[in-house]
Design a protein around this motif. Structure first.
Motif, PDB file in Angstrom:
ATOM      1  N   LEU A   1      50.046  31.342  39.505  1.00  0.00           N
ATOM      2  CA  LEU A   1      50.719  30.975  38.288  1.00  0.00           C
ATOM      3  C   LEU A   1      49.462  30.450  37.378  1.00  0.00           C
ATOM      4  O   LEU A   1      48.521  29.855  37.826  1.00  0.00           O
ATOM      5  CB  LEU A   1      51.605  29.668  38.552  1.00  0.00           C
ATOM      6  N   SER A   2      49.544  30.514  36.104  1.00  0.00           N
ATOM      7  CA  SER A   2      48.962  30.037  35.150  1.00  0.00           C
ATOM      8  C   SER A   2      49.033  28.403  35.064  1.00  0.00           C
ATOM      9  O   SER A   2      49.976  27.953  35.658  1.00  0.00           O
ATOM     10  CB  SER A   2      49.164  30.571  33.717  1.00  0.00           C
ATOM     11  N   GLU A   3      48.034  27.779  34.500  1.00  0.00           N
ATOM     12  CA  GLU A   3      48.056  26.246  34.458  1.00  0.00           C
ATOM     13  C   GLU A   3      49.316  25.677  33.862  1.00  0.00           C
ATOM     14  O   GLU A   3      50.000  24.651  34.518  1.00  0.00           O
ATOM     15  CB  GLU A   3      46.859  25.665  33.804  1.00  0.00           C
ATOM     16  N   GLU A   4      49.641  26.483  32.936  1.00  0.00           N
ATOM     17  CA  GLU A   4      51.206  26.103  32.147  1.00  0.00           C
ATOM     18  C   GLU A   4      52.202  26.347  33.064  1.00  0.00           C
ATOM     19  O   GLU A   4      53.066  25.499  33.114  1.00  0.00           O
ATOM     20  CB  GLU A   4      50.905  26.828  30.856  1.00  0.00           C
TER      21      GLU A   4
ATOM     22  N   HIS B   1      62.486  35.115  37.838  1.00  0.00           N
ATOM     23  CA  HIS B   1      61.921  36.430  38.312  1.00  0.00           C
ATOM     24  C   HIS B   1      60.302  36.477  37.718  1.00  0.00           C
ATOM     25  O   HIS B   1      59.423  37.035  38.298  1.00  0.00           O
ATOM     26  CB  HIS B   1      62.721  37.390  37.512  1.00  0.00           C
ATOM     27  N   GLY B   2      60.055  35.656  36.692  1.00  0.00           N
ATOM     28  CA  GLY B   2      58.964  35.900  36.037  1.00  0.00           C
ATOM     29  C   GLY B   2      58.037  35.107  36.761  1.00  0.00           C
ATOM     30  O   GLY B   2      56.570  35.599  37.204  1.00  0.00           O
ATOM     31  N   LEU B   3      58.137  34.135  37.463  1.00  0.00           N
ATOM     32  CA  LEU B   3      57.462  33.149  38.093  1.00  0.00           C
ATOM     33  C   LEU B   3      57.170  33.835  39.487  1.00  0.00           C
ATOM     34  O   LEU B   3      55.868  33.491  40.204  1.00  0.00           O
ATOM     35  CB  LEU B   3      58.064  31.882  38.400  1.00  0.00           C
ATOM     36  N   MET B   4      58.040  34.325  40.010  1.00  0.00           N
ATOM     37  CA  MET B   4      57.953  34.905  41.708  1.00  0.00           C
ATOM     38  C   MET B   4      57.528  36.369  41.743  1.00  0.00           C
ATOM     39  O   MET B   4      56.936  36.783  42.560  1.00  0.00           O
ATOM     40  CB  MET B   4      59.289  34.944  42.079  1.00  0.00           C
ATOM     41  N   ARG B   5      57.666  37.079  40.372  1.00  0.00           N
ATOM     42  CA  ARG B   5      57.304  38.623  40.658  1.00  0.00           C
ATOM     43  C   ARG B   5      55.736  38.906  40.992  1.00  0.00           C
ATOM     44  O   ARG B   5      55.490  39.463  42.146  1.00  0.00           O
ATOM     45  CB  ARG B   5      57.639  39.256  39.112  1.00  0.00           C
ATOM     46  N   PRO B   6      54.673  38.303  40.590  1.00  0.00           N
ATOM     47  CA  PRO B   6      53.418  38.691  40.958  1.00  0.00           C
ATOM     48  C   PRO B   6      53.091  38.198  42.525  1.00  0.00           C
ATOM     49  O   PRO B   6      52.605  38.981  43.231  1.00  0.00           O
ATOM     50  CB  PRO B   6      52.349  37.299  40.385  1.00  0.00           C
ATOM     51  N   ALA B   7      53.868  37.316  43.310  1.00  0.00           N
ATOM     52  CA  ALA B   7      53.839  37.202  44.587  1.00  0.00           C
ATOM     53  C   ALA B   7      54.255  38.047  45.490  1.00  0.00           C
ATOM     54  O   ALA B   7      53.933  38.201  46.758  1.00  0.00           O
ATOM     55  CB  ALA B   7      54.494  35.662  45.068  1.00  0.00           C
ATOM     56  N   ILE B   8      55.066  39.067  44.970  1.00  0.00           N
ATOM     57  CA  ILE B   8      55.602  40.118  46.062  1.00  0.00           C
ATOM     58  C   ILE B   8      54.779  41.616  45.624  1.00  0.00           C
ATOM     59  O   ILE B   8      55.253  42.501  46.094  1.00  0.00           O
ATOM     60  CB  ILE B   8      56.995  40.384  45.609  1.00  0.00           C
ATOM     61  N   SER B   9      53.793  41.390  44.941  1.00  0.00           N
ATOM     62  CA  SER B   9      53.062  42.550  44.762  1.00  0.00           C
ATOM     63  C   SER B   9      52.246  42.910  46.040  1.00  0.00           C
ATOM     64  O   SER B   9      52.112  42.241  47.019  1.00  0.00           O
ATOM     65  CB  SER B   9      51.784  42.213  43.704  1.00  0.00           C
ATOM     66  N   PRO B  10      51.893  44.309  46.029  1.00  0.00           N
ATOM     67  CA  PRO B  10      51.651  44.759  47.667  1.00  0.00           C
ATOM     68  C   PRO B  10      50.555  44.224  48.282  1.00  0.00           C
ATOM     69  O   PRO B  10      50.786  43.972  49.516  1.00  0.00           O
ATOM     70  CB  PRO B  10      51.116  46.252  47.130  1.00  0.00           C
ATOM     71  N   GLU B  11      49.545  43.693  47.454  1.00  0.00           N
ATOM     72  CA  GLU B  11      48.421  43.007  48.188  1.00  0.00           C
ATOM     73  C   GLU B  11      48.704  41.781  48.634  1.00  0.00           C
ATOM     74  O   GLU B  11      47.857  41.100  49.390  1.00  0.00           O
ATOM     75  CB  GLU B  11      47.264  43.179  47.197  1.00  0.00           C
TER      76      GLU B  11
END
Length: 378
Positions: free
Chosen positions: A213-216, A317-327
């Protein structure tokens, strides 16, 4: 980190988290670990989030339940859901499993028809959850022919009404597909892809989710409470999910069951949980949310409603989406006898894979409702 009796942990090679457990010489059954070794096991779970214990095909439902209960001193040992509501035909979970008769906290999940005899069962049939039943848009014939699959539903194992979320889930593979069979998940928004063993269980880390997450966003998450719908799996029974399985598509007219048409519920039993939970071992913050069951987001300090249903879903969805990226995810491809122990308050997880009706898969899953809700991170 070896113990004096041989208990060891090996980080999963090339994975963002997780470890393999090497059992000590004095027992093969993890529920029979001595006090010191079990303390190491629990500490390792909080550190690695997912532990894989191989060669557990003979683990009995009694031992699996006993092991699961040991991770939480506050539990009353009951299953993590109200079993009557879990099996209700009006719940989206109705087809998700059948209880072992003599140890009902252990659920049989999988796919295919099984003859009488397994753990005292009469003949029974299991159905593998598939995105065809749950997603608003589904894969086409060409995509299926190319061995594509999807994340079914990212979730925390929890009733999210009245009962506190389980600390740990244990999942045991008894009949599993060949590890040579592969399927591919294609991310519609980025066109990235992830090859997985057919039927793999996908895990995403709440710690990684928070760190990304960003700091904000971190400040927002740290000051937000998630309000879950009453009887949430009944509330969304007629709804469909986003194509990544992270949350529900809000439609017009609404597909959610009106609150006054749900079984009787009490406001005091609605779950209001922090968006960020504290890992009791590492003290790290974990972004933990069941996106499909979200109802509202509320400011923790003021009590002000930040977002109603559709907006709350978009924010989560916006908060969690980066965490399910393939890597960032670990997808466990099952070998017979694998026991996965995962920190249900530190990760979210999802079924993957498409199975034909005749294909057999059988797993034992156990989680137990906690006596305490997770702690707000401070």
């Amino acid at each position: 980190m070896p113990s004096t009796t041989g208990l060891q942990f090996s980080p999963l090679e090339g994975q963002p988290f997780g470890a393999t457990v090497h059992m000590p010489s004095y027992t093969k059954d993890p529920s029979q670990l001595n006090e010191a070794d079990f303390a190491e096991l629990k500490s390792a779970l909080l550190k690695y989030s997912v532990l894989v214990v191989p060669d557990q095909a003979d683990l009995s439902p009694e031992s699996q339940h006993a092991l699961t209960v040991k991770f939480d001193e506050t539990t009353g040992t009951a299953y993590g859901h109200d079993e009557k509501l879990f099996h209700s035909s009006k719940s989206i979970l109705a087809k998700d499993g059948k209880s072992v008769p003599r140890r009902p906290e252990v659920m049989m999940v999988g796919n295919g028809h099984f003859e009488a005899g397994h753990e005292g069962m009469k003949e029974f049939t299991l159905e593998h959850p598939t995105h065809f039943h749950f997603h608003k848009s589904i894969l086409g014939e060409k995509e299926i022919a190319n061995n594509q699959t999807r994340f079914y539903r990212w979730h925390i194992d929890a009733a999210l009404y009245e009962l506190a979320p389980p600390v740990v889930t244990t999942l045991l593979g008894l009949i599993v597909p060949s590890t040579n069979e592969k399927q591919t998940i294609v991310y519609e928004d980025t066109k990235e892809s992830k090859e997985v063993v057919k039927g793999a269980t996908a895990f995403a880390s709440g710690k990684i989710a928070f760190d990304l997450l960003s700091e904000e966003q971190k400040q927002f998450a740290l000051n937000t409470t998630v309000v879950y719908a009453p009887h949430p799996y009944m509330y969304i029974n007629n709804c469909k999910a986003t194509s990544d399985g992270l949350t529900i598509e809000s439609e017009t007219p609404p597909k959610e069951v009106p609150l006054n048409e749900l079984p009787a519920w009490e406001d005091s039993k609605i779950k209001r949980l922090p968006l960020v939970w504290t890992n009791p071992g590492t003290k790290n913050p974990h972004l933990q949310v069941h996106g499909c069951c979200v109802y509202q987001l509320v400011n923790t300090t003021t009590g002000e409603v930040i977002a109603e249903l559709e907006e709350a879903r978009k924010i989560v969805h916006g908060l969690m989406r980066p965490a399910i990226s393939p890597e960032h995810i670990y997808c466990h491809g099952w070998t017979k006898g694998d026991l996965c122990i995962f920190h249900n308050r530190g990760v979210i997880h999802s079924v993957t894979g498409e199975f034909a009706p005749h294909e057999k898969r059988l797993m034992h899953q156990c989680n137990v409702a906690s006596g305490e809700d997770p702690l707000l991170f401070k």
